[in-house]
Design a protein around this motif. Structure first.
Motif, PDB file in Angstrom:
ATOM      1  N   HIS A  49       0.928  -1.103   0.044  1.00 34.30           N
ATOM      2  CA  HIS A  49      -0.073   0.041  -0.119  1.00 34.30           C
ATOM      3  C   HIS A  49       0.973   1.274   0.111  1.00 34.30           C
ATOM      4  O   HIS A  49       2.355   1.059   0.162  1.00 34.30           O
ATOM      5  CB  HIS A  49      -0.992  -0.029   1.272  1.00 34.30           C
TER       6      HIS A  49
ATOM      7  N   CYS B 254      -4.983   5.747   0.374  1.00 30.72           N
ATOM      8  CA  CYS B 254      -3.941   4.686  -0.230  1.00 30.72           C
ATOM      9  C   CYS B 254      -3.452   5.185  -1.549  1.00 30.72           C
ATOM     10  O   CYS B 254      -4.205   5.402  -2.552  1.00 30.72           O
ATOM     11  CB  CYS B 254      -4.291   3.293  -0.266  1.00 30.72           C
TER      12      CYS B 254
ATOM     13  N   GLU C  28      -1.358   3.318  -3.803  1.00 33.92           N
ATOM     14  CA  GLU C  28      -0.623   2.032  -4.345  1.00 33.92           C
ATOM     15  C   GLU C  28      -1.709   1.137  -4.789  1.00 33.92           C
ATOM     16  O   GLU C  28      -2.422   0.744  -3.787  1.00 33.92           O
ATOM     17  CB  GLU C  28       0.493   1.301  -3.551  1.00 33.92           C
TER      18      GLU C  28
ATOM     19  N   CYS D  33      -3.992  -1.663  -4.773  1.00 33.24           N
ATOM     20  CA  CYS D  33      -3.747  -2.825  -3.730  1.00 33.24           C
ATOM     21  C   CYS D  33      -4.969  -3.827  -3.606  1.00 33.24           C
ATOM     22  O   CYS D  33      -5.239  -4.624  -2.706  1.00 33.24           O
ATOM     23  CB  CYS D  33      -3.431  -2.207  -2.169  1.00 33.24           C
TER      24      CYS D  33
ATOM     25  N   HIS E  13      -9.169  -0.728  -3.149  1.00 36.91           N
ATOM     26  CA  HIS E  13      -7.967   0.322  -3.235  1.00 36.91           C
ATOM     27  C   HIS E  13      -8.746   1.795  -3.298  1.00 36.91           C
ATOM     28  O   HIS E  13      -8.067   2.448  -2.512  1.00 36.91           O
ATOM     29  CB  HIS E  13      -7.185   0.138  -4.325  1.00 36.91           C
TER      30      HIS E  13
ATOM     31  N   MET F 242      -9.755   2.899  -0.061  1.00 33.00           N
ATOM     32  CA  MET F 242      -8.953   2.736   0.884  1.00 33.00           C
ATOM     33  C   MET F 242      -8.368   4.114   1.671  1.00 33.00           C
ATOM     34  O   MET F 242      -7.321   4.622   1.015  1.00 33.00           O
ATOM     35  CB  MET F 242      -7.892   2.016   0.857  1.00 33.00           C
TER      36      MET F 242
END
Ligand SMILES: [Cu+2]
Length: 315
Positions: free
Chosen positions: A196, A231, A233, A235, A239, A242
């Motif tokens: 992440h 977040c 990245e 993931c 995602h 997040m």
């Protein structure tokens, strides 16, 4: 076809193009730099919520102030050349051959060297001075802030939520990031599963959250307010969802909040149930940690994911 005498006379009458271009360029460059510095710079991202954010805005402003005159010089020169040296009706004469111009070449090499080497020095200083520019520097950072006791906050990424652990408050854990104003913060960023990235945009902090890695980043909050943690990245499926929120609060409000959280979690027996604070966590403790997170924050998810939770204790 002009005679040699006429050409020589024409060359003498030739105006000082360099000076003319310079005189057109100078007021444009000064005006552009004043506009950038006084009108635009106050609105540059990511703002001034932390030391790292301020430094990043400053860096962008300096770059813009340096680049605008260069760009304007290219535009001025191009416009001047297009107007003054354009093809004129009936003029079929070749331009004079060019054998180089020491003054122009020396100025060019000198000016570009100064700009590039200056930016090299500036960039290096700006990377070191704000203690790593708000980015994760790995487990053993070279550039640390000159601060006696930074607040340690562990950022734990997992599919698909961030939680925050405060080792100086018994290792209590929160689903919202509370930070005291004006105190240096030492983030320890890690992950329980996939990769992440902890991205607190308004703080100017972005650090990879990798499993098994303690990624350290520093910043010093400078303004009270709320910011979003996202977040950064890719993931997994959720995602995009997040994210949660952080708050910069007064030192006393922070103390009240952190002590209350620690007291409550100690009383509930949650602190005892959580794995001891560590810079990274063995995957075998994930179920234990996840269970605790559900208990603390009421984060649940039928498919094994966690929704952004409610505010546990607001100061
Ligand atoms: Cu993620």
């Amino acid at each position: 076809m002009a005679t040699p005498e006429a050409t020589a006379a024409g060359a003498k009458a030739e105006p000082n193009h360099g000076l003319r271009i310079f005189l057109i360029w100078l007021p444009l460059a000064v005006a552009a730099d004043l506009l950038i510095w006084f009108l635009w710079y106050p609105h540059f991202p990511p703002g001034r919520m932390s030391s790292s954010a301020s430094h990043q805005s400053f860096d962008i402003a300096i770059m813009a102030v340096l680049c605008a005159p260069v760009l304007l010089f290219v535009w001025t020169y191009a416009a001047y050349a297009l107007i003054n040296w354009r093809h004129r009706e009936g003029d079929d004469e070749d331009g004079p051959p060019i054998f180089g111009n020491t003054k122009v070449q020396a100025t060019w090499i000198g000016a570009t060297s100064v700009i590039v080497l200056g930016l090299f020095v500036f960039g290096t200083v700006e990377l070191i001075a704000p203690a790593g520019a708000g980015a994760g520097e790995g487990p053993a950072p070279i550039w640390k802030p000159n601060a006696a006791a930074p607040l340690q906050v562990q950022v734990i990424g997992q599919q698909w939520a961030f939680t925050y652990r405060y080792p100086q408050f018994g290792g209590m854990q929160s689903s919202e990031l509370f930070l005291p104003d004006n105190r240096w913060v030492e983030f320890h960023v890690t992950s329980l599963d996939v990769i992440h990235s902890f991205w607190a945009y308004k703080l100017g902090v972005k650090a990879d959250a990798n499993p098994g890695v303690d990624n350290v980043a520093f910043t010093q909050p400078k303004q009270l307010g709320t910011f979003r943690v996202q977040c950064n990245e890719l993931c997994g499926l959720w995602h995009g969802a997040m994210y949660n929120y952080g708050h910069v609060v007064t030192p006393s409000a922070f103390q009240t909040w952190a002590s209350a959280m620690q007291f409550r979690q100690a009383n509930d027996g949650i602190l005892a149930e959580m794995p001891p604070y560590a810079t990274t966590y063995d995957p075998t403790v994930i179920p234990q940690l996840a269970q605790s997170i559900v208990k603390i924050d009421g984060i649940t998810g039928g498919a094994g994911y966690y929704y952004p939770p409610q505010d546990p204790v607001t100061p």
